[in-house]
Design a protein around this motif. Structure first.
Motif: not given
Length: 155
Positions: A56-80
């Motif tokens: 989950d290194a990539a998921d953690d990297w994204i989750a630590e940075r994405a916030g209001k006003g950002d867009i995340v593209i993923t099919s990973d439901i826990p990351l979503a």
């Protein structure tokens, strides 16, 4: 005013080229995040992130940075789920949005299917990616970008 950034969970993303084109059209930065090296176009708006090979290194990297006003593209439901909770807009590669009202059910179905598979049940796996999914994704991404831009202009 913060710039919208698109975060791509890149390891199994079938719509990377579409994301690059839409981001270029709208002048948005893109972080393409994978566990290890992944090839991306040489473009000032596109950043390649090799988050490491840990679980989950990539998921953690994204989750630590994405916030209001950002867009995340993923099919990973826990990351979503993590990104929705952080206020980001989250889209699956087929264009389906993950929202506060839909993420709970998506997690429940995912967990049920995982339990069924671990008990030996044959569940068939996800549907294959179709051209209409690519079209639906492009439309959803464009609508999401426009909606965020309007919200930022009003703020």
């Amino acid at each position: 005013m913060a710039t919208t950034r698109i975060y791509v969970d890149a390891d199994a993303c079938p719509v990377k080229e579409e994301i690059y084109r839409a981001a270029g059209r709208h002048g948005l930065p893109v972080s393409v995040v994978a566990g290890n090296f992944i090839r991306v176009p040489q473009h000032p708006l596109i950043e390649r992130i090799a988050a490491g090979s840990g679980m989950d290194a990539a998921d953690d990297w994204i989750a630590e940075r994405a916030g209001k006003g950002d867009i995340v593209i993923t099919s990973d439901i826990p990351l979503a789920s993590r990104c929705v909770k952080a206020g980001a807009e989250v889209l699956a590669p087929n264009g389906k949005p993950f929202t506060e009202s839909s993420i709970g059910m998506a997690l429940a179905v995912r967990n049920l299917m995982t339990d069924l598979r671990s008990s030996g049940e044959i569940t068939g796996g996800p549907k294959s990616f179709a051209p209409r999914d690519r079209s639906a994704f492009l439309s959803a991404l464009d609508q999401t970008i426009r909606r965020l831009r309007r919200a930022q202009e009003r703020a």
